[in-house]
Write an enzyme that holds these catalytic residues in place. Structure first.
Site, PDB file in Angstrom:
ATOM      1  N   LYS A 230       0.815  -1.212   0.000  1.00 40.08           N
ATOM      2  CA  LYS A 230       0.000   0.000   0.000  1.00 40.08           C
ATOM      3  C   LYS A 230       0.852   1.268   0.000  1.00 40.08           C
ATOM      4  O   LYS A 230       0.390   2.331  -0.384  1.00 40.08           O
ATOM      5  CB  LYS A 230      -0.983  -0.021   1.150  1.00 40.08           C
ATOM      6  CG  LYS A 230      -2.026  -1.112   0.930  1.00 40.08           C
ATOM      7  CD  LYS A 230      -3.151  -1.101   1.908  1.00 40.08           C
ATOM      8  CE  LYS A 230      -4.192  -2.141   1.538  1.00 40.08           C
ATOM      9  NZ  LYS A 230      -3.761  -3.537   1.830  1.00 40.08           N
TER      10      LYS A 230
HETATM   11  C1  LIG Z   1      -4.443  -4.571   1.416  1.00 40.01           C
HETATM   12  C2  LIG Z   1      -3.704  -5.834   1.331  1.00 40.01           C
HETATM   13  C3  LIG Z   1      -4.123  -6.850   0.473  1.00 40.01           C
HETATM   14  C4  LIG Z   1      -5.394  -6.751  -0.343  1.00 40.01           C
HETATM   15  O1  LIG Z   1      -5.337  -5.736  -1.330  1.00 40.01           O
HETATM   16  P1  LIG Z   1      -6.646  -5.156  -1.984  1.00 40.01           P
HETATM   17  O2  LIG Z   1      -6.217  -4.047  -2.860  1.00 40.01           O
HETATM   18  O3  LIG Z   1      -7.524  -4.713  -0.850  1.00 40.01           O
HETATM   19  O4  LIG Z   1      -7.279  -6.287  -2.742  1.00 40.01           O
HETATM   20  C5  LIG Z   1      -3.337  -7.985   0.392  1.00 40.01           C
HETATM   21  N1  LIG Z   1      -2.213  -8.127   1.130  1.00 40.01           N
HETATM   22  C6  LIG Z   1      -1.783  -7.170   1.962  1.00 40.01           C
HETATM   23  C7  LIG Z   1      -0.542  -7.380   2.749  1.00 40.01           C
HETATM   24  C8  LIG Z   1      -2.500  -5.990   2.084  1.00 40.01           C
HETATM   25  O5  LIG Z   1      -2.072  -5.034   2.914  1.00 40.01           O
END
Ligand SMILES: *Cc1c(COP(=O)(O)O)cnc(C)c1O
Length: 462
Positions: free
Chosen positions: A112
């Site tokens: 993210k």
């Molecule tokens: C947010 C997250 C996901 C999922 O991603 P999305 O965009 O919500 O589908 C998967 N793995 C980790 C470590 C995350 O932080």
């Protein structure tokens, strides 16, 4: 470049407006009115470029005239400067024709950061020019919140309030949200689950008086600028493996469908992507839906991959919008049905979804077994989310097409599960090794809209 709502009933906005607005006023999500294409020559020309220049070329057509080329390049440079790896999103080989895309070299050790660090710099540049300030609110199942806090901490024009489910995020995730000392950072531990947090954030956006009073802005994965930032590493990794001259597939550990939707955009832009594989944990609403069982909510089951513990996957609305031929009225109807439990996807829309997406799910036991097997077979220690992806990639992939599985977090963010599976305690990278010693600051709050709004009113700088 104009942006339209998936529900077809909100004003068209520019890139900057859509970014600052987040959720559309008709409850929908913004998507570009048309998806720009990159030719095979444009894609081939990305070969050998650094991540920042790739990012500039891939994102530029979406940004329109919001920033000059020089400004946009500087924003991108600042966004990725705090990463701990010069390649930003390095590829590692896991098995013959199976690769891991390491997306955890940012400040909070999860993918993210790619979107959030960029959005922090975009907001700062846009607000500074406008002489405005905003209140960022976000709901998190763990990683979004810390990524948002790291991206916005200390900025003058922004207060940031992050709602997380009390007791349901890992200790590393919580500490990353509660230890920054900046006065504009506010961590709220809500008595509820992630879906409650997400619902309260939606409620705040739908309370137009409050929204205007505090100048609410959202950076959850529904924000278009976040999706856009994530499109870049689909290009950088595919080009490393021979695109546009060769097809690749991706497996994406999925929760809110933001990351994998970015892959769909990359494909629509012209990147030769064969399959986009949705990998879920035991909270498998997306896998059930793509298997033809409709989109029906269940109870969220807490798992060892908590960032994927969702029942309602907010960005899936964008995929539905395209699967239903960009029919905003049809999407509005589905979202009404979702309020009372769920909906069936029409045969035509399901076929459209299956043209791009495969899916699979991993149980808790399968996730733990995959962590152990990956360490044994490939000498890689992976986080539980990544393990979900590897398990599903292995059972769905075509051995002739390179598979890139997205490694979404560093194993040290989820040390208990990783150690339970493998017997190895994953250490934090040296740049974060004092995390457990820093003092924490948080507010515990009821799952109640009025209480949360009052708290925000009382804590923003005016
Ligand atoms: C947010 C997250 C996901 C999922 O991603 P999305 O965009 O919500 O589908 C998967 N793995 C980790 C470590 C995350 O932080």
């Amino acid at each position: 470049m104009k942006y339209i709502s998936t529900r077809g009933n909100a004003p068209e906005l520019s890139f900057e407006e859509a970014m600052l607005t987040g959720l559309a006023r008709d409850g929908g999500l913004y998507v570009p009115a048309t998806i720009p294409r990159m030719s095979a020559e444009d894609i081939a020309a990305l070969s050998g470029l650094d991540y920042e220049e790739t990012a500039f070329r891939v994102m530029r057509p979406f940004v329109g005239d919001a920033f000059s080329d020089d400004e946009f390049r500087e924003i991108i440079a600042r966004a990725y400067a705090k990463f701990g790896h010069i390649a930003r999103a390095p590829l590692k080989q896991l098995a013959p024709n199976h690769f891991l895309l390491e997306l955890f070299h940012g400040p909070t050790l999860a993918f993210k950061d790619f979107a959030m660090q960029l959005i922090g710099q975009l907001f700062e540049a846009a607000l500074e020019r406008r002489g405005e300030r905003v209140t960022i609110v976000g709901a998190t199942s763990g990683d979004t919140g810390s990524a948002a806090i790291e991206a916005f901490r200390g900025l003058d024009a922004v207060d940031v309030f992050i709602l997380f489910p009390h007791g349901r995020v890992s200790e590393v995730q919580r500490r990353q949200m509660t230890t920054p000392e900046d006065a504009n950072v506010h961590a709220l531990a809500v008595d509820g689950d992630f879906d409650d947090c997400q619902a309260r954030v939606k409620d705040m956006f739908n309370d137009f008086a409050f929204r205007d009073e505090v100048r609410l802005a959202g950076v959850n994965s529904i924000n278009w600028a976040r999706v856009l930032a994530q499109v870049v590493y689909y290009f950088s990794s595919a080009v490393s493996l021979g695109a546009p001259h060769r097809q690749v597939s991706f497996t994406v550990p999925t929760g809110n469908f933001g990351d994998i939707f970015a892959g769909f955009i990359a494909k629509r832009m012209g990147l030769p992507v064969d399959r986009l594989v949705v990998a879920t944990n035991q909270n498998d609403i997306l896998h059930r839906c793509l298997s033809g069982q409709g989109y029906f909510k269940g109870e969220t089951q807490p798992s060892i991959s908590p960032s994927m513990d969702i029942q309602v996957s907010s960005n899936f609305e964008r995929a539905l919008f395209y699967a239903y031929g960009q029919d905003g009225a049809a999407v509005t109807q589905l979202m009404e049905e979702l309020k009372s439990g769920g909906f069936n996807v029409s045969q035509g829309a399901l076929e459209a979804l299956r043209e791009d997406f495969d899916s699979g799910a991993a149980s808790e036991e399968e996730t733990l077994a995959t962590i152990a097997a990956t360490l044994r077979d490939s000498a890689e220690l992976v986080c539980p989310h990544t393990a979900v992806g590897i398990k599903v990639a292995n059972e769905t992939r075509d051995p002739a097409v390179p598979m890139i599985t997205l490694s979404t977090a560093h194993p040290a963010k989820f040390p208990e599960a990783v150690e339970r599976a493998s017997g190895v305690h994953p250490p934090l990278p040296p740049r974060m090794s004092d995390l457990y010693d820093r003092p924490e600051r948080l507010t515990r709050i009821a799952n109640d809209l009025a209480a949360i709004e009052d708290h925000i009113r009382g804590h923003i700088a005016r």
